[in-house]
Scaffold this active site. Structure first.
Site, short mmCIF file in Angstrom:
data_model
loop_
_atom_site.label_atom_id
_atom_site.label_comp_id
_atom_site.label_asym_id
_atom_site.label_seq_id
_atom_site.Cartn_x
_atom_site.Cartn_y
_atom_site.Cartn_z
N CYS A 162 2.33 -0.42 -7.53
CA CYS A 162 2.50 -0.93 -6.17
C CYS A 162 2.23 0.18 -5.15
O CYS A 162 1.49 -0.01 -4.18
CB CYS A 162 3.92 -1.47 -6.01
SG CYS A 162 4.24 -2.26 -4.42
N CYS B 149 9.71 1.75 2.13
CA CYS B 149 9.63 0.28 2.13
C CYS B 149 11.01 -0.33 1.86
O CYS B 149 11.82 0.24 1.12
CB CYS B 149 8.68 -0.16 1.02
SG CYS B 149 7.01 0.46 1.17
N CYS C 237 5.79 8.77 -4.45
CA CYS C 237 4.96 7.57 -4.33
C CYS C 237 3.53 7.82 -4.79
O CYS C 237 2.75 6.88 -4.94
CB CYS C 237 4.95 7.07 -2.89
SG CYS C 237 4.37 8.30 -1.72
#
Ligand code: SF4
Length: 238
Positions: free
Chosen positions: A120, A203, A229
């Protein structure tokens, strides 16, 4: 503000720069204020440098607005940001009259964050950043050594080997207290969630508030065994 809609990016050549020069510049900038690193990047690369801002605060943006007014600022809109973050981006953009580019992912919203957060992040952060950096020679980040063990060895300036461009980390040596003091001394606009237990904001599916005194980044990917990330590698100084 410009919004870059998804399109497949092109590759870029490796930046033509001497590694010894980068090491010397990094050592020199280590002894100077953070604004000097931003100024060096802007003088050296002009419109070929991009500043990537997370907008969990606006310390880096405030420094850049003074040291390199007009520098392009990129925000990665993963489509999963808190509404408060999107509000904050717009307020900061207005306040500094930012040359802001918003990058969005190629993929529509889905539930991949539940099953495969690494993939993701790759789709919603790493790939859009790659498009933003296509054809550029350098990028400026808000990365700090104090944020995580994976970032502890980050130089102020180095070659981002994976991307083949120069990476500048003006805040590399800043502590959490330095950030707090700068925000206070310069009366910076605060992210609305900062006062509600969110010292590190990403997020919404992957960020939770933390208790006072806890590791500020412990609210990111909590329980998932994930610390990064994928935007940042972690070179060592030397
Ligand atoms: S932080 Fe979470 S929601 Fe955001 S891109 Fe990464 S896995 Fe997806």
């Amino acid at each position: 503000m410009s919004v870059i809609e998804p399109e497949v990016g092109t590759g870029r050549p490796l930046v033509d720069i001497d590694l010894a020069e980068l090491a010397a510049v990094s050592a020199e900038l280590e002894r100077k204020p953070a604004s000097a690193a931003i100024r060096w990047a802007y003088d050296r690369f002009g419109s070929d440098v991009v500043l990537a801002a997370s907008f969990q605060d606006c310390v880096l943006v405030d420094l850049a607005a003074k040291a390199a007014p007009g520098i392009e600022v990129v925000f990665l809109d993963t489509q999963y940001h808190f509404a408060e973050t999107l509000w904050y981006v717009e307020r900061v953009r207005e306040r500094y009259d930012l040359n802001l580019t918003v990058m969005r992912p190629l993929a529509a919203a889905d539930d991949l964050w539940q099953s495969n957060p690494d993939e993701c992040c790759a789709m919603r952060k790493v790939e859009p950043l790659a498009r933003a950096l296509a054809g550029r020679q350098a990028w400026v980040t808000g990365l700090r050594r104090a944020e995580a063990p994976t970032r502890a060895g980050s130089p102020v300036v180095h070659l981002d080997v994976g991307r083949g461009i120069v990476k500048v980390n003006p805040l590399a040596a800043w502590t959490d207290d330095d950030i707090a003091a700068y925000k206070r001394d310069h009366d910076l606009l605060e992210h609305p969630l900062a006062a509600h237990g969110y010292p590190s904001i990403g997020c919404w599916p992957c960020t939770r508030p933390v208790a006072p005194g806890d590791d500020p980044r412990s609210g990111r990917w909590s329980g998932a065994g994930k610390m990064e990330c994928g935007l940042h590698g972690w070179p060592t100084r030397g």
